[in-house]
Design a protein around this motif. Sequence first.
Motif, short mmCIF file in Angstrom:
data_model
loop_
_atom_site.label_atom_id
_atom_site.label_comp_id
_atom_site.label_asym_id
_atom_site.label_seq_id
_atom_site.Cartn_x
_atom_site.Cartn_y
_atom_site.Cartn_z
N PHE A 1 8.26 -15.95 4.90
CA PHE A 1 8.60 -15.75 6.30
C PHE A 1 8.10 -14.39 6.78
N THR A 2 8.29 -13.36 5.98
CA THR A 2 7.84 -12.02 6.35
C THR A 2 6.32 -12.00 6.49
N ARG A 3 5.63 -12.60 5.57
CA ARG A 3 4.16 -12.63 5.62
C ARG A 3 3.66 -13.32 6.88
N ASP A 4 4.28 -14.43 7.24
CA ASP A 4 3.79 -15.24 8.35
C ASP A 4 4.35 -14.83 9.71
N GLN A 5 5.60 -14.34 9.73
CA GLN A 5 6.28 -14.11 11.00
C GLN A 5 6.66 -12.66 11.27
N SER A 6 6.75 -11.83 10.23
CA SER A 6 7.32 -10.50 10.43
C SER A 6 6.72 -9.48 9.48
N PRO A 7 5.41 -9.23 9.60
CA PRO A 7 4.79 -8.25 8.69
C PRO A 7 5.38 -6.85 8.83
N GLU A 8 6.07 -6.59 9.95
CA GLU A 8 6.69 -5.28 10.14
C GLU A 8 7.97 -5.12 9.34
N GLY B 1 14.97 -11.65 -4.45
CA GLY B 1 14.02 -11.17 -3.46
C GLY B 1 14.48 -11.22 -2.02
N PHE B 2 15.76 -11.55 -1.79
CA PHE B 2 16.21 -11.74 -0.41
C PHE B 2 16.14 -10.45 0.40
N PHE B 3 16.26 -9.29 -0.25
CA PHE B 3 16.26 -8.01 0.47
C PHE B 3 14.94 -7.25 0.32
N ASP B 4 13.93 -7.88 -0.27
CA ASP B 4 12.69 -7.16 -0.59
C ASP B 4 12.02 -6.53 0.63
N HIS B 5 12.14 -7.14 1.79
CA HIS B 5 11.41 -6.67 2.96
C HIS B 5 12.34 -6.06 4.02
N ALA B 6 13.55 -5.69 3.59
CA ALA B 6 14.52 -5.15 4.53
C ALA B 6 14.18 -3.71 4.91
N ASN B 7 14.16 -3.45 6.21
CA ASN B 7 14.06 -2.08 6.71
C ASN B 7 15.45 -1.46 6.87
N ALA B 8 16.46 -2.31 6.95
CA ALA B 8 17.86 -1.90 6.98
C ALA B 8 18.70 -3.13 6.68
N THR C 1 15.40 -21.43 10.12
CA THR C 1 14.51 -20.37 10.63
C THR C 1 13.41 -20.05 9.62
N LEU C 2 13.76 -19.92 8.35
CA LEU C 2 12.77 -19.54 7.35
C LEU C 2 11.73 -20.62 7.11
N LEU C 3 12.12 -21.88 7.14
CA LEU C 3 11.21 -22.97 6.81
C LEU C 3 10.43 -23.51 8.00
N THR C 4 10.96 -23.33 9.21
CA THR C 4 10.31 -23.91 10.39
C THR C 4 9.89 -22.88 11.42
#
Length: 315
Positions: free
Chosen positions: A206-213, A240-247, A97-100
Amino acid sequence: MRERLNVAVRDVQARGYEVVVGRCMDGAGHVSAPAADRASELMSMLTDPTIRAVVPPWGGETAIDLIPLLDWRQLRETEPTWLVGFSDLSTLITPLTLLTGTATVHGNNLMDTPYRVPEGLLSWLDIVTAPSGHRFTQSPPGRHRGTGFDDYAALPDVREYTLDSRGAWIRLDGDGDVEAEGRLIGGCIETLSNLAGTPCLDVSAFTRDQSPEGLLVYVEAAEDDAFTICRNLHGMRLAGFFDHANAVLVGRTNAPDSSSLSQHEAVLDALGRLNVPIIADVECGHVPPHMPIVNGAHGRIVHSAGRSELTQTLD
């Protein structure tokens, strides 16, 4: 356990699907074939337009040996195929998921498929056959297996989960209701921790490209004691695995506590400083029953005194 496999295959066929059983199915050791053979077969299945889902019988043990042998560029460019599984399959489905950008299902594996699904939950078959844009909600049944497991060799036809314990989701980081959204990503701590800091687990890109929210990150402990889980979660956080976690969602586990540290305390020790809601005892781990979670789907988690649910949208 071949007869259990046969039962599972027949159940999928009964839903109207053709089942292709791969060549790498030797159960004599901890792997079914040499890494090169398994990688070649997996690539062939994932890039075959007539195959719509690849569902290994087990989670495996050393799927990490396939990582350098897969053609990630080709997988990124080919028509997506569902890859389904949990436990050591996290080593493959989460990087896929993260790479493709291809959605994958962290859920019950093929050998679990014959079980009747408790109210509130879905089977992986319900999800992979849903149309694009489909939205579905799952909620905890309030019952789970406390100890033990079913002996598939003796009982290959077993279809009823033994759900002999009661339990609900709990918030670890404090009190209050929780509502959070973001794309879902996660998996088994024991396996993902070995990829932390590598390009295979680059959630920032992945967050930058697919999930900015932002993300809803889920993790679960299979069998390691609380000290080991604590160290692994610290390492994943530092990478950094949890850097963009909202929960953060944490799967229910039967993994052992340590002498002065419980599994819940291990999670708080490593992740409490994130200052995001942490919901534990979710049905996304090794304790039956299983709540399938789609890596890459948009998720919305709600947790309050009278309501707990996870809604996923296949967008």
